[in-house]
Structures are given as structure tokens and as C-alpha cells.
Design an enzyme around this catalytic site. Structure first.
Site, PDB file in Angstrom:
ATOM      1  N   LYS A 207       0.856  -1.185   0.000  1.00 40.62           N
ATOM      2  CA  LYS A 207       0.000   0.000   0.000  1.00 40.62           C
ATOM      3  C   LYS A 207       0.888   1.230   0.000  1.00 40.62           C
ATOM      4  CE  LYS A 207      -3.519   2.447   2.640  1.00 40.62           C
ATOM      5  NZ  LYS A 207      -4.488   2.387   3.746  1.00 40.62           N
ATOM      6  N   LYS A 270      -2.087  -1.582  -3.984  1.00 37.96           N
ATOM      7  CA  LYS A 270      -2.976  -0.428  -3.912  1.00 37.96           C
ATOM      8  C   LYS A 270      -2.180   0.857  -3.925  1.00 37.96           C
ATOM      9  CE  LYS A 270      -5.873   1.907  -0.616  1.00 37.96           C
ATOM     10  NZ  LYS A 270      -6.200   2.108   0.744  1.00 37.96           N
TER      11      LYS A 270
HETATM   12  C1  PBG Z   1      -7.398   3.332   5.685  1.00 37.20           C
HETATM   13  C2  PBG Z   1      -7.633   3.231   4.216  1.00 37.20           C
HETATM   14  C3  PBG Z   1      -7.466   4.211   3.226  1.00 37.20           C
HETATM   15  C4  PBG Z   1      -7.932   3.644   2.042  1.00 37.20           C
HETATM   16  C5  PBG Z   1      -8.328   2.355   2.333  1.00 37.20           C
HETATM   17  N1  PBG Z   1      -8.120   2.109   3.678  1.00 37.20           N
HETATM   18  C6  PBG Z   1      -7.028   5.618   3.312  1.00 37.20           C
HETATM   19  C7  PBG Z   1      -5.641   5.954   3.653  1.00 37.20           C
HETATM   20  O1  PBG Z   1      -4.761   5.105   3.789  1.00 37.20           O
HETATM   21  O2  PBG Z   1      -5.426   7.156   3.821  1.00 37.20           O
HETATM   22  C8  PBG Z   1      -8.002   4.330   0.720  1.00 37.20           C
HETATM   23  C9  PBG Z   1      -9.084   3.828  -0.180  1.00 37.20           C
HETATM   24  C10 PBG Z   1      -9.419   4.716  -1.314  1.00 37.20           C
HETATM   25  O3  PBG Z   1      -8.799   5.778  -1.547  1.00 37.20           O
HETATM   26  O4  PBG Z   1     -10.353   4.363  -2.034  1.00 37.20           O
HETATM   27  N2  PBG Z   1      -6.078   3.462   6.045  1.00 37.20           N
END
Ligand code: PBG
Length: 359
Positions: A207, A270
Site C-alpha cells: 500500500k 494499492k
Molecule cells: C485506511 C484506508 C485508506 C484507504 C483504504 N483504507 C485511506 C488511507 O490510507 O489514507 C483508501 C481507499 C481509497 O482511496 O479508495 N487506512
């Protein structure tokens, strides 16, 4: 491509690749990549309180649902053919605190929503996002220590409490998205200890610290708070000390390898669109199911361009999802899931047209 010349066949004029592109049925016959609605996961935002369905400004067509209105939406979703959802909770502002207590409460909004879904829908797969950023007063995905750092090991306990509370509510899969080191191991141990050894973990393994999460943070009010400090602590207003640097591919393979080793059943890359090389490399390197998450900013960009008449929405969505599948992703998480499934069934119905009457 690594194919040898003799595998690529002969040459023009014997070979004309356009022959197989002449019409739709022929193109479909030889298409190398397809995806099916079974692979789609639809994300939903669920909040407390009386507001039924509130459109998210930066995510046109997506809403914050109350629990009862989410049930009506899920009727529609399951009717479209989608079988899996990913749930994000939005606690009331007043319930946020430094230890994210609303994240792991059995009366938290996600826990209540999961119980309600499980009461009403038998075969809908419920995946829950396990993170703390929507529940902490400072908006970070973990605990903050008195030096103003995001404290890894102190966060693991709370993350595993959260995952366990989702499991107890009836979640089918838990999906940690916090990016703390060692969280998969900790969550696995915790679930196993409570008799959930058969509950799968979908890890947000690779991520990245991405600009494309902007609309999501708007949706759940989870952006790190620049103004947050206590005493002389200054806390960074970004997630770059735990989410990955967009420049790194090899590190993504290390993240995924660690997560598999710690017990992840499905791993994720992601965002998706800007990270196709990471998806490709992960698919070639590892033999576990791979998920790609087309995040909020990707959805919003396509929506905005389509609204201005710059791209065709249906074509653009089909093209990007096909690219994720071509790169090697099996599970496709997208805010377009319901729409894609509806488009898909209308195409099925109108596939071959009769031009003359049968008499
Ligand atoms: C929680 C999380 C996030 C997303 C999924 N889980 C936001 C972040 O990390 O700031 C992003 C999902 C999206 O942008 O569709 N940490």
C-alpha cells in the site's frame, strides 16, 4: 514480451493480425483476458445516525449510508450480481480519541453493520477494512507516542482487537490496511486464539502513500490532522512513515513476502492504475490470490473526465479493470463494481441480434 520469433509466427502478407479484429464476435472469441462479476468487490461507507444516504462530494455516485439504508442498497447490489463488499466505518466525530476505542468496540458502526448484513443476507461476502485512521483524533492509522511518532508495536494490539471484533460480529474476511510491521502475524495469532483459525486475512500488503486516496479521506474524515499536537509533540500530517514510497518495487515484493509468511491469504496492491508493474511483478513472484484496489482518486478521475465528456465512462472502466486482470490481479476492488456488473448483464442480454424474423 519474451516470446521467441518462431513463436510469434510468420510475416506479412501471409500474416495479417487485423483479420481477427474484424468484428465484435471474433474479437471476443480470441480475447486473452476477461473478468467476471465474481471477482468484483464493492466498497461501502457506513455511518451512525439518522442520515440515510449522503452523497460524497468528491465521489459522485458514492454515499455514506446509515445501517438500515445500506441494507436497501445491498438488495440492489446483490441483484446486480456482485457477491462481495468491503466495509469502511465512519464513527461520529465525538467518538474519536487517541486510542481509537470506537474501532474495536462491539457497538462500533462496522460491527453493528456486519451483524445486520449477516442477519439479512446469507451469501454476501463481507470484508472489513481494519484500520484506525477514521477512529483516532489525529487521523493516523496507528498510535502516536510522546515523541510524536506513529508507534508500530503499540498499534498492533489495538489493530488485532479491531480485527477480532470484526470477526466476532461475523465478518467473512478481515483486511488490515494500516501498514504497521508485523500486523498480519499479530492478527493471525489473535484470531487463532479466539477460534477463528479459518477466517481469511486479505492484507493491504503493498500500500503506497498515494495522492489518489484524497476523496476517501474526504469521505470518512480521516486525513491526518496537521493541527494535532499535544504538549510539544509535532505529528507529521502525512502517512509516509508507514505507507510505501511510490518509487519502490523491490520493497513491495518484500512486504508481500513478509505478509504471506505471517499468514496473509490474499495480498493486495494499492492503488492499481499507477502500479501495474507492481501487480505484474507480484503475480509472477507469488502463488497466492492477488487483489488490486482501484482507489477513490482513480474512480473520481474517471467520473470527472466522463462528466466533462472527455472519456467514455464505461469504456474507460472496462479498459482499466481489464488491465488489472491482464497484469495478474484476480480480485478487483472498485467503486464501479455495481455499475460494471449492471453493464455486464445488459451486454449479455443484447449479445447477438436477429436481423430477420423467424417466420
Ligand atoms: C485506511 C484506508 C485508506 C484507504 C483504504 N483504507 C485511506 C488511507 O490510507 O489514507 C483508501 C481507499 C481509497 O482511496 O479508495 N487506512
Amino acid at each position: 514480451m519474451t516470446a521467441k520469433p518462431d513463436r510469434l509466427g510468420g510475416k506479412y502478407p501471409a500474416v495479417r493480425l487485423r483479420r481477427l479484429r474484424r468484428n465484435e464476435a471474433c474479437r471476443r472469441l480470441v480475447r486473452e483476458t476477461a473478468f467476471h462479476p465474481d471477482q468484483l468487490v464493492m466498497p461501502y461507507f457506513v455511518q451512525e445516525g439518522p442520515r440515510c444516504k449522503e452523497e460524497i462530494r468528491s465521489l459522485p455516485g458514492q454515499y455514506r449510508f446509515s445501517i438500515d439504508c445500506l441494507m436497501e442498497e445491498l438488495d440492489e447490489l446483490t441483484g446486480s450480481g456482485v457477491r462481495a463488499v468491503l466495509l469502511f466505518g465512519i464513527p461520529d466525530e465525538g467518538k474519536k480519541d487517541e486510542s481509537a476505542s470506537a474501532a474495536w468496540s462491539s457497538e462500533g458502526v462496522v460491527q453493528k453493520a456486519v451483524r445486520e448484513i449477516k442477519r439479512r443476507f446469507q451469501d454476501l461476502l463481507v470484508i472489513t477494512d481494519v484500520c484506525l485512521c477514521a477512529y483516532t483524533s489525529h487521523g493516523h492509522c496507528g498510535m502516536v507516542n510522546d515523541r510524536g511518532e506513529i508507534s508500530n508495536d503499540a498499534s498492533l494490539k489495538i489493530l488485532s482487537d479491531t480485527a477480532l471484533s470484526h470477526a466476532e460480529a461475523g465478518a467473512d474476511i478481515v483486511a488490515p490496511s494500516d501498514m504497521m510491521d508485523g500486523r498480519i502475524q499479530m492478527i493471525r495469532k489473535r484470531l487463532d486464539g479466539a477460534g477463528f483459525e479459518n477466517l481469511p486475512i486479505l492484507s493491504y500488503s503493498a500500500k503506497y502513500a498515494s495522492a489518489f486516496y484524497g476523496p476517501f479521506r474526504d469521505a470518512v474524515h480521516s486525513a491526518p490532522r496537521p493541527e494535532f499536537s499535544s504538549g510539544n509533540r509535532r505529528i507529521p500530517a502525512d502517512r509516509r512513515s508507514y505507507q510505501m514510497d511510490p518509487a519502490n518495487l523491490r520493497e513491495a515484493m518484500r512486504e508481500i513476502a513478509l505478509d504471506i509468511d505471517e499468514g496473509a491469504d490474499i495480498v493486495m496492491v494499492k492503488p492499481a492504475m499507477a502500479y501495474l508493474d507492481v501487480i505484474r511483478e507480484a503475480a509472477r513472484t507469488f502463488d497466492v490470490p492477488l487483489a488490486a484496489y482501484a482507489v477513490s482518486g482513480e474512480y473520481a478521475m474517471i467520473k470527472a473526465a466522463a462528466e466533462k465528456g472527455i472519456v467514455d465512462e464505461r469504456q474507460a472502466v472496462w479498459e482499466t479493470l481489464t488491465a488489472f486482470a491482464r497484469a495478474g490481479a484476480r480480485v478487483l476492488i472498485t467503486y464501479h463494481a455495481k455499475q460494471v456488473s449492471l453493464w455486464n448483464s445488459s451486454t449479455q442480454r443484447e449479445s447477438v441480434k436477429r436481423v430477420t424474423a423467424l417466420r
